[in-house]
Write an enzyme that holds these catalytic residues in place. Structure first.
Site, PDB file in Angstrom:
ATOM      1  N   HIS A 173     -55.735  66.773  88.020  1.00 40.84           N
ATOM      2  CA  HIS A 173     -54.442  66.094  87.747  1.00 40.84           C
ATOM      3  C   HIS A 173     -54.264  64.858  88.637  1.00 40.84           C
ATOM      4  O   HIS A 173     -53.130  64.474  88.937  1.00 40.84           O
ATOM      5  CB  HIS A 173     -53.252  67.043  87.953  1.00 40.84           C
ATOM      6  CG  HIS A 173     -53.430  68.399  87.333  1.00 40.84           C
ATOM      7  ND1 HIS A 173     -53.076  68.687  86.035  1.00 40.84           N
ATOM      8  CD2 HIS A 173     -53.974  69.544  87.831  1.00 40.84           C
ATOM      9  CE1 HIS A 173     -53.374  69.950  85.760  1.00 40.84           C
ATOM     10  NE2 HIS A 173     -53.925  70.490  86.840  1.00 40.84           N
ATOM     11  N   SER A 185     -57.622  35.648  91.497  1.00 37.20           N
ATOM     12  CA  SER A 185     -56.438  35.328  90.717  1.00 37.20           C
ATOM     13  C   SER A 185     -56.175  33.829  90.820  1.00 37.20           C
ATOM     14  O   SER A 185     -56.454  33.218  91.850  1.00 37.20           O
ATOM     15  CB  SER A 185     -55.240  36.105  91.269  1.00 37.20           C
ATOM     16  OG  SER A 185     -54.037  35.446  90.935  1.00 37.20           O
ATOM     17  N   LYS A 238     -56.119  38.147  96.009  1.00 37.25           N
ATOM     18  CA  LYS A 238     -56.598  39.122  95.024  1.00 37.25           C
ATOM     19  C   LYS A 238     -58.108  39.108  94.829  1.00 37.25           C
ATOM     20  O   LYS A 238     -58.753  38.076  94.853  1.00 37.25           O
ATOM     21  CB  LYS A 238     -55.931  38.854  93.656  1.00 37.25           C
ATOM     22  CG  LYS A 238     -54.468  39.147  93.648  1.00 37.25           C
ATOM     23  CD  LYS A 238     -54.166  40.616  93.520  1.00 37.25           C
ATOM     24  CE  LYS A 238     -54.290  41.015  92.120  1.00 37.25           C
ATOM     25  NZ  LYS A 238     -53.245  41.418  91.324  1.00 37.25           N
ATOM     26  N   GLU A 295     -62.752  46.846  84.346  1.00 39.50           N
ATOM     27  CA  GLU A 295     -61.664  46.841  83.361  1.00 39.50           C
ATOM     28  C   GLU A 295     -62.167  46.449  81.976  1.00 39.50           C
ATOM     29  O   GLU A 295     -61.768  47.018  80.957  1.00 39.50           O
ATOM     30  CB  GLU A 295     -60.550  45.880  83.812  1.00 39.50           C
ATOM     31  CG  GLU A 295     -59.758  46.413  85.000  1.00 39.50           C
ATOM     32  CD  GLU A 295     -58.809  45.378  85.597  1.00 39.50           C
ATOM     33  OE1 GLU A 295     -58.700  44.258  85.056  1.00 39.50           O
ATOM     34  OE2 GLU A 295     -58.186  45.687  86.630  1.00 39.50           O
ATOM     35  N   GLN A 318     -73.010  47.533  52.653  1.00 41.48           N
ATOM     36  CA  GLN A 318     -73.317  46.313  53.401  1.00 41.48           C
ATOM     37  C   GLN A 318     -72.433  46.206  54.656  1.00 41.48           C
ATOM     38  O   GLN A 318     -72.784  45.520  55.619  1.00 41.48           O
ATOM     39  CB  GLN A 318     -73.103  45.108  52.479  1.00 41.48           C
ATOM     40  CG  GLN A 318     -73.402  43.764  53.102  1.00 41.48           C
ATOM     41  CD  GLN A 318     -73.483  42.666  52.043  1.00 41.48           C
ATOM     42  OE1 GLN A 318     -74.436  42.609  51.287  1.00 41.48           O
ATOM     43  NE2 GLN A 318     -72.468  41.827  51.973  1.00 41.48           N
ATOM     44  N   LYS A 373     -73.269  46.875  58.786  1.00 40.28           N
ATOM     45  CA  LYS A 373     -74.031  46.067  59.744  1.00 40.28           C
ATOM     46  C   LYS A 373     -73.238  45.422  60.872  1.00 40.28           C
ATOM     47  O   LYS A 373     -73.536  45.649  62.051  1.00 40.28           O
ATOM     48  CB  LYS A 373     -74.790  44.977  58.992  1.00 40.28           C
ATOM     49  CG  LYS A 373     -75.832  45.586  58.092  1.00 40.28           C
ATOM     50  CD  LYS A 373     -76.660  44.587  57.358  1.00 40.28           C
ATOM     51  CE  LYS A 373     -77.470  45.330  56.319  1.00 40.28           C
ATOM     52  NZ  LYS A 373     -76.594  46.085  55.341  1.00 40.28           N
TER      53      LYS A 373
HETATM   54  N1  ARG Z   1     -77.099  42.900  51.600  1.00 40.45           N
HETATM   55  C1  ARG Z   1     -77.256  44.193  51.023  1.00 40.45           C
HETATM   56  C2  ARG Z   1     -76.825  45.280  52.041  1.00 40.45           C
HETATM   57  O1  ARG Z   1     -76.716  44.961  53.156  1.00 40.45           O
HETATM   58  C3  ARG Z   1     -78.663  44.428  50.631  1.00 40.45           C
HETATM   59  C4  ARG Z   1     -78.863  45.386  49.509  1.00 40.45           C
HETATM   60  C5  ARG Z   1     -78.424  44.761  48.227  1.00 40.45           C
HETATM   61  N2  ARG Z   1     -78.637  45.633  47.131  1.00 40.45           N
HETATM   62  C6  ARG Z   1     -77.942  45.506  46.035  1.00 40.45           C
HETATM   63  N3  ARG Z   1     -78.184  46.336  45.079  1.00 40.45           N
HETATM   64  N4  ARG Z   1     -77.056  44.571  45.881  1.00 40.45           N
HETATM   65  O2  ARG Z   1     -76.600  46.419  51.732  1.00 40.45           O
END
Ligand code: ARG
Length: 459
Positions: A156, A277, A283, A290, A322, A325
């Site tokens: 605590h 600061s 400071k 942080e 997609q 990513k």
């Molecule tokens: N840019 C697409 C992705 O990142 C690639 C695959 C595309 N395939 C499709 N059937 N349009 O998923």
């Protein structure tokens, strides 16, 4: 607008639609994996007699040239291509002509992108694992140096019982060790190759999927072509493991921030990892700790985002995927940066051993041991608990620690106290008597250090 699929369309894609659909701005990060995957695919096609040796060699040297030119900066990846796959294929055809048009035989962008993403994340799993190992080596070093650095352990955020800095650091060692084990598990589970799954149902060409899997250092091919193109579990698992790493780093950062405060003064963060600061000249702020704590949010965000994206997708590939990513790339880069910076900060962190010890002595962290002392002198534990409660109250009134009282004062509270109480409640005794494995006592700690040193030596 360079795209791979104009044949059955009678109209140009609207520019806004094209931009919305395109992924080149972020999937260009996959150029190396895309080329490596294509090389393995082409080698397999030639082995199976689907391409001639000559076609294979032309394609391989074309791909090699593209890879080199991208890496030395002479070939720029621009948004005139829809995605990284179109970029590589279009450049290949431009360089070697008709043979280049055969690269995509027996392949779809669906299994291609599934492979690219797997190759990329698999590589990053290893990179992050290595960074964590470096962090663990530093933590172990601090542990070895601080077996007798006494400090209060907290519950605590209230002082609870005396421990050592080695013991406190050991808790983080276990956390980051588990993080590495999680990464190893993910690696093993993800390490099957989706290439050759086609759009969703395999292909009619006599592909040798085991061969491409072997060329790309996978354990083998994936076993269901629909799952192969629709699976992003490994991304989710990775982001979950990364979120846990950030949670651990964030807790550690939080402690360093508290320990670095004027009130605690347990540590001093090196100048190189602090900032000043613009207005307050005195400071020295723990900005790096942080920021590590703060960046935890974006990694959790990536995990929740992909979980949500995947939850409604019918089999097999859908364009929603997609979205796997950008946030994943960001989370990976964030975690790598945070682990590396945190390790640097820890390496240069100075521990103020005197402040830690004084703090442990001041907060009645030996009260449990004083109660245990009475139990060993025949007082039932529940009574002992009450007696020590009164003793603490008396000490607070007198502004003294338990072991600063005289034996006479102690005896007014319980006749069971004797001269050996002082030895029994010293910080050293409190720590040394905790000898079970996992506790801060020196023998138990030495055994844990031995186990963990051996763990690090195994890789
Ligand atoms: N840019 C697409 C992705 O990142 C690639 C695959 C595309 N395939 C499709 N059937 N349009 O998923």
């Amino acid at each position: 607008m360079a795209q791979l699929w104009g044949g059955r369309f009678t109209k140009e894609t609207d520019k806004l639609v094209y931009n919305f659909n395109a992924s080149i701005s972020f999937d260009q990060k996959l150029y190396r994996q895309d080329i490596e995957g294509s090389m393995a695919h082409v080698r397999m096609l030639a082995k199976q007699g689907i391409l001639t040796e000559d076609e294979k060699n032309q394609i391989l040297s074309g791909l090699e040239g593209i890879l080199n030119d991208v890496e030395n900066g002479t070939l720029k990846i621009t948004d005139e291509y829809e995605d990284i796959h179109s970029f590589v294929e279009a450049n290949l055809i431009e360089r070697i002509g008709d043979a280049g048009k055969k690269l995509h035989t027996g392949r779809s962008r669906n299994d291609q992108v599934a492979l690219d993403m797997k190759l990329y994340t698999r590589h990053e799993v290893v990179e992050i694992n290595t960074l964590l190992k470096e962090l663990l080596e530093n933590i172990l070093h601090i542990m070895e140096e601080n077996m007798e650095t006494y400090m209060p352990g907290f519950t605590h955020l209230q002082k609870a019982q005396p421990i050592t800095l080695a013991h406190h650091m050991g808790a983080y060692f276990e956390m980051f060790k588990r993080d590495r084990q999680r990464l190893d598990d993910i690696y093993d589970r993800m390490n099957y190759c989706p290439l050759g799954s086609g759009a969703l149902a395999g292909t009619t060409y006599p592909l040798d999927r085991a061969y491409t899997a072997q060329l790309l250092a996978f354990n083998g091919p994936t076993l269901n072509s629909m799952d192969s193109v629709a699976d992003r579990d490994y991304v989710i698992e990775l982001l979950s493991a990364l979120s846990t790493i950030m949670m651990h780093l964030s807790r550690f950062s939080e402690e360093i921030i508290i320990w670095n405060s004027n009130e605690y003064h347990f540590v001093e963060i090196d100048d190189a990892y602090s900032t000043g600061s613009s207005i307050m000249p005195q400071k020295k702020n723990p900005d790096i700790a942080e920021l590590v704590r703060g960046k935890t949010g974006r990694v959790y965000g990536a995990l929740v985002s992909i979980l949500t994206t995947m939850k409604g997708i019918p089999l097999a590939y859908n364009k929603d995927m997609q979205e796997d990513k950008e946030l994943t790339f960001d989370a990976i880069d964030t975690v790598k940066g945070c682990v590396a910076l945190f390790t640097g900060m820890l390496k240069t962190l100075k521990f103020n051993r005197e402040s830690m010890k004084t703090s442990a002595m001041k907060g009645f962290t030996n009260a449990t041991d004083a109660a245990d002392y009475l139990v060993n002198h025949g007082v039932p534990f529940r009574d002992a608990h009450g007696i020590i409660g009164k003793l603490v109250l008396y000490c607070i009134e007198k502004d003294k620690a338990i072991d600063e009282l005289s034996l006479g004062e102690l005896k007014t509270i319980s006749p069971a106290f004797e001269q050996d109480l002082f030895e029994a409640v010293s910080l050293e005794t409190c720590v040394n008597k905790r000898t079970t494995i996992g506790a801060p006592g020196p023998d138990a700690m030495r055994e844990v250090l031995r186990i963990n040193r051996e763990y690090l030596s195994l890789g």
